[in-house]
Design an enzyme around this catalytic site. Structure first.
Site, PDB file in Angstrom:
ATOM      1  N   HIS A  34       0.811  -1.295  -0.044  1.00 18.81           N
ATOM      2  CA  HIS A  34       0.037  -0.150   0.091  1.00 18.81           C
ATOM      3  C   HIS A  34       0.911   1.280   0.043  1.00 18.81           C
ATOM      4  CE1 HIS A  34      -0.740   0.068   4.765  1.00 18.81           C
ATOM      5  NE2 HIS A  34       0.634   0.965   4.160  1.00 18.81           N
ATOM      6  N   GLU A  40      -5.038   0.199  -0.264  1.00 23.01           N
ATOM      7  CA  GLU A  40      -4.776  -1.125  -0.249  1.00 23.01           C
ATOM      8  C   GLU A  40      -4.968  -1.956  -1.321  1.00 23.01           C
ATOM      9  OE1 GLU A  40      -3.529  -1.935   2.631  1.00 23.01           O
ATOM     10  OE2 GLU A  40      -4.691  -1.160   4.419  1.00 23.01           O
TER      11      GLU A  40
HETATM   12  C1  F6R Z   1       1.488   6.611   6.222  1.00 19.81           C
HETATM   13  C2  F6R Z   1       1.282   6.096   5.088  1.00 19.81           C
HETATM   14  C3  F6R Z   1       1.609   4.418   4.935  1.00 19.81           C
HETATM   15  C4  F6R Z   1       2.991   4.215   5.505  1.00 19.81           C
HETATM   16  C5  F6R Z   1       3.160   2.716   5.536  1.00 19.81           C
HETATM   17  C6  F6R Z   1       4.575   2.217   6.222  1.00 19.81           C
HETATM   18  O1  F6R Z   1       1.162   8.166   6.264  1.00 19.81           O
HETATM   19  O2  F6R Z   1       0.531   6.529   4.510  1.00 19.81           O
HETATM   20  O3  F6R Z   1       1.464   3.895   3.633  1.00 19.81           O
HETATM   21  O4  F6R Z   1       3.920   4.840   4.788  1.00 19.81           O
HETATM   22  O5  F6R Z   1       2.171   1.898   6.063  1.00 19.81           O
HETATM   23  O6  F6R Z   1       4.387   2.266   7.467  1.00 19.81           O
HETATM   24  P1  F6R Z   1       5.841   2.274   8.243  1.00 19.81           P
HETATM   25  O7  F6R Z   1       6.835   3.558   7.755  1.00 19.81           O
HETATM   26  O8  F6R Z   1       5.551   2.583   9.695  1.00 19.81           O
HETATM   27  O9  F6R Z   1       6.532   0.941   7.971  1.00 19.81           O
END
Ligand code: F6R
Length: 240
Positions: free
Chosen positions: A138, A143
């Site tokens: 995503h 999703e």
């Molecule tokens: C956050 C977002 C998500 C995150 C992804 C990765 O604003 O849009 O797409 O970038 O879920 O999250 P982390 O960096 O916590 O692994």
């Protein structure tokens, strides 16, 4: 797609920071698209340090966040507005009225989503969009199977996303099951995109992205169709 592989999180953050610093220095009124999550925190820290050292200013910057949980107040420690205040906004000279995060509390989400889309368009559009990636591919909270043409909308979060994000909550039951997110079409309108990849369970997503196959089953694959994308991969993510 320009792919840069680096040794660790720090190097990824530094590379991303330097790119953004360059863009900010050549355009102080930059329209910056922001992400939350663990991945961009190091980049934000480097931007804060650079601001403190007088290298850059955010006085004329407009920021647009990708997403927000449905149902959380802006004061909720798990809201993305709160995250942005804590990890970036309160440490720099950006004007609060120039920071935009989709609202998680609305009577009419259809109206709010359309308004967010219009706000971005009216500003002239996002110049540089920072993205992270979910283990399911995503981007934002788009999703798998989200249309590549989607605009800002409300989404039901994938089970894998709820599990991954439960680390920030007391229990998995507290994780909202919906969010508002810029659509894939919204993200693709950004003039430039910096995708940062780091973290647990990202191995499969990296391989899928690098395979080059473009499919709505893997949202990040749309980025192959964008003319100006830099992907910075923390190689440590291959180990988990
Ligand atoms: C956050 C977002 C998500 C995150 C992804 C990765 O604003 O849009 O797409 O970038 O879920 O999250 P982390 O960096 O916590 O692994």
């Amino acid at each position: 797609m320009n792919i840069i592989e680096v040794l660790n999180y720090e190097e990824m953050s530094t590379r991303a920071f330097k790119l953004i610093r360059e863009r900010l220095q050549s355009n102080p009124a930059l329209k910056l698209g922001l992400a939350t999550g663990s991945t961009p925190i190091g980049t934000y820290k480097a931007l804060i340090q650079s601001y403190e050292e007088g290298e850059i200013s955010f006085e004329k910057v407009l920021s647009f966040n990708l997403d927000e949980y449905v149902g959380l107040e802006v004061t909720d420690v798990n809201s993305y507005r709160y995250f942005m205040e804590e990890n970036l906004f309160k440490h720099i000279d950006i004007k609060k009225e120039n920071t935009f995060v989709p609202t998680g509390k609305a009577k009419d989400f259809v109206k709010e989503c359309a308004a967010y889309e219009e706000l971005i368009a009216k500003s002239g559009g996002v110049d540089v969009q920072i993205l992270g990636i979910g283990s399911n591919g995503h981007i934002g909270f788009n999703e798998p199977e989200t249309s590549f043409n989607s605009l800002t909308h409300v989404v039901d979060l994938d089970k894998r996303t709820i599990e991954a994000n439960s680390r920030f909550f007391h229990s998995i039951n507290e994780v909202p099951n919906q969010a508002v997110t810029m659509g894939i079409g919204t993200i693709m309108k950004s003039k430039e995109i910096i995708l940062l990849i780091s973290g647990d369970n990202k191995n499969e997503a990296i391989n899928q992205l690098l395979s080059g196959e473009i499919t709505e089953t893997f949202p990040a694959s749309v980025l192959h169709q964008h003319p100006n994308v830099t992907v910075i991969i923390n190689q440590e993510s291959y180990l988990t």
